[in-house]
Design an enzyme around this catalytic site. Structure first.
Site, PDB file in Angstrom:
ATOM      1  N   GLU A  45      37.361 -17.949 -32.803  1.00 37.68           N
ATOM      2  CA  GLU A  45      36.575 -19.049 -32.254  1.00 37.68           C
ATOM      3  C   GLU A  45      37.480 -19.714 -31.230  1.00 37.68           C
ATOM      4  O   GLU A  45      38.447 -20.388 -31.584  1.00 37.68           O
ATOM      5  CB  GLU A  45      36.198 -20.034 -33.373  1.00 37.68           C
ATOM      6  CG  GLU A  45      35.519 -21.306 -32.859  1.00 37.68           C
ATOM      7  CD  GLU A  45      35.408 -22.389 -33.934  1.00 37.68           C
ATOM      8  OE1 GLU A  45      35.310 -22.058 -35.138  1.00 37.68           O
ATOM      9  OE2 GLU A  45      35.442 -23.579 -33.569  1.00 37.68           O
ATOM     10  N   ARG A  49      38.650 -26.726 -25.755  1.00 36.68           N
ATOM     11  CA  ARG A  49      39.489 -27.927 -25.692  1.00 36.68           C
ATOM     12  C   ARG A  49      40.488 -27.824 -24.565  1.00 36.68           C
ATOM     13  O   ARG A  49      41.244 -28.761 -24.312  1.00 36.68           O
ATOM     14  CB  ARG A  49      40.243 -28.112 -27.015  1.00 36.68           C
ATOM     15  CG  ARG A  49      39.326 -28.347 -28.177  1.00 36.68           C
ATOM     16  CD  ARG A  49      40.103 -28.568 -29.459  1.00 36.68           C
ATOM     17  NE  ARG A  49      39.204 -28.429 -30.583  1.00 36.68           N
ATOM     18  CZ  ARG A  49      39.550 -28.592 -31.844  1.00 36.68           C
ATOM     19  NH1 ARG A  49      40.793 -28.922 -32.146  1.00 36.68           N
ATOM     20  NH2 ARG A  49      38.680 -28.438 -32.801  1.00 36.68           N
ATOM     21  N   THR A  72      34.135 -25.924 -30.278  1.00 32.85           N
ATOM     22  CA  THR A  72      34.179 -27.236 -29.627  1.00 32.85           C
ATOM     23  C   THR A  72      33.224 -27.276 -28.423  1.00 32.85           C
ATOM     24  O   THR A  72      33.543 -27.825 -27.376  1.00 32.85           O
ATOM     25  CB  THR A  72      35.617 -27.619 -29.202  1.00 32.85           C
ATOM     26  OG1 THR A  72      36.554 -27.195 -30.205  1.00 32.85           O
ATOM     27  CG2 THR A  72      35.759 -29.123 -29.053  1.00 32.85           C
ATOM     28  N   LYS A 132      28.673 -25.252 -40.143  1.00 36.33           N
ATOM     29  CA  LYS A 132      30.107 -25.531 -40.264  1.00 36.33           C
ATOM     30  C   LYS A 132      30.258 -26.870 -40.987  1.00 36.33           C
ATOM     31  O   LYS A 132      29.673 -27.873 -40.560  1.00 36.33           O
ATOM     32  CB  LYS A 132      30.694 -25.612 -38.859  1.00 36.33           C
ATOM     33  CG  LYS A 132      32.136 -26.075 -38.779  1.00 36.33           C
ATOM     34  CD  LYS A 132      32.627 -26.033 -37.332  1.00 36.33           C
ATOM     35  CE  LYS A 132      34.056 -26.535 -37.238  1.00 36.33           C
ATOM     36  NZ  LYS A 132      34.666 -26.252 -35.935  1.00 36.33           N
TER      37      LYS A 132
HETATM   38  C1  3PG Z   1      40.174 -27.986 -35.594  1.00 36.00           C
HETATM   39  O1  3PG Z   1      39.666 -29.091 -35.622  1.00 36.00           O
HETATM   40  O2  3PG Z   1      41.091 -27.701 -34.829  1.00 36.00           O
HETATM   41  C2  3PG Z   1      39.633 -26.928 -36.461  1.00 36.00           C
HETATM   42  O3  3PG Z   1      38.682 -27.426 -37.307  1.00 36.00           O
HETATM   43  C3  3PG Z   1      40.727 -26.275 -37.225  1.00 36.00           C
HETATM   44  O4  3PG Z   1      41.273 -27.189 -38.086  1.00 36.00           O
HETATM   45  P1  3PG Z   1      42.666 -26.838 -38.775  1.00 36.00           P
HETATM   46  O5  3PG Z   1      43.698 -26.861 -37.669  1.00 36.00           O
HETATM   47  O6  3PG Z   1      42.868 -27.917 -39.782  1.00 36.00           O
HETATM   48  O7  3PG Z   1      42.538 -25.480 -39.385  1.00 36.00           O
END
Ligand code: 3PG
Length: 213
Positions: A45, A49, A72, A132
């Protein structure tokens, strides 16, 4: 663009893990795809960002067997760019009606974020049943997931946010869990340092752990 004919949700359930990737440079996308494939987890995924997201999706989606989604995704414009680059599924942190509506209308698999019963109602209203759970640990983790799944027995969840090697098996033990998302096996610092052998090793370890379920 690679031809994406994979049935996304069964594939995610098979792999049980959705690596959440933040790429600061598209130059890392090829080596990271190789590390994921080599480690036995051809799934990513790629989060919108960073400015490198679209180009990175394009590179990763070209790799044979890679199941590449965009994460995202906050706008319809990002969803269109992601799919244009070869993303075969969309992930959004919340249940963003314009993004969800666009994906459903276009037949693009989407797993939107939910954290409350109201969110689940909203997502269910679009006909979606793989959602999710985000941010999982911050919103009460397994305890909350068990409570949410009682009235929403038809929904399968992908808990993400705070999932790690230390709690993965506890999440996977829940019948309502479709797969788990997490970044621990695709550590951003290791990726930026070009430490792809270490990433591959973390990916292999995560796969071996998930297979214990
Ligand atoms: C994020 O917000 O980056 C993802 O949900 C992944 O979260 P994590 O870094 O806690 O696995």
């Amino acid at each position: 663009m690679a031809c994406q004919t994979v049935d996304v949700f069964p594939a995610l359930a098979k792999h049980k893990l959705v690596p959440v990737v933040v790429l600061d440079s598209a130059c890392s996308a090829g080596p990271l795809a190789d590390a994921l494939i080599g480690g036995g987890l051809p799934v990513a995924e790629v989060t919108f960002r960073t400015d490198a997201a679209e180009a990175s999706i394009r590179v990763m989606a070209e790799r044979d067997g890679m199941i590449v989604g965009a994460g995202t995704v906050l706008t319809v414009e990002q969803a269109k760019r992601a799919v244009g680059a070869g993303a075969s599924f969309i992930v959004s942190p919340g249940t963003n009606p314009p993004v969800v509506e666009y994906c459903v209308k276009e037949g693009i698999p989407i797993t939107p974020g939910i954290a409350t019963p109201t969110d689940i109602d909203l997502a269910s209203g679009f006909g979606l049943d793989v959602l999710k759970f985000f941010p999982a640990e911050a919103y009460g983790g397994i305890k909350t997931l068990k409570a949410l799944s009682a009235p929403y027995g038809h929904v399968r969840f992908i808990p993400t946010g705070g999932v790690s090697a230390s709690n993965l098996l506890d999440y996977l033990a829940l019948p309502c869990v479709h797969a788990c998302g997490g970044s621990w096996m695709v550590d951003r610092k290791l990726v930026n340092a070009g430490e792809f052998a270490k990433v591959r090793s973390l990916v292999s370890q995560a796969v071996a752990l998930a297979q214990q379920h």
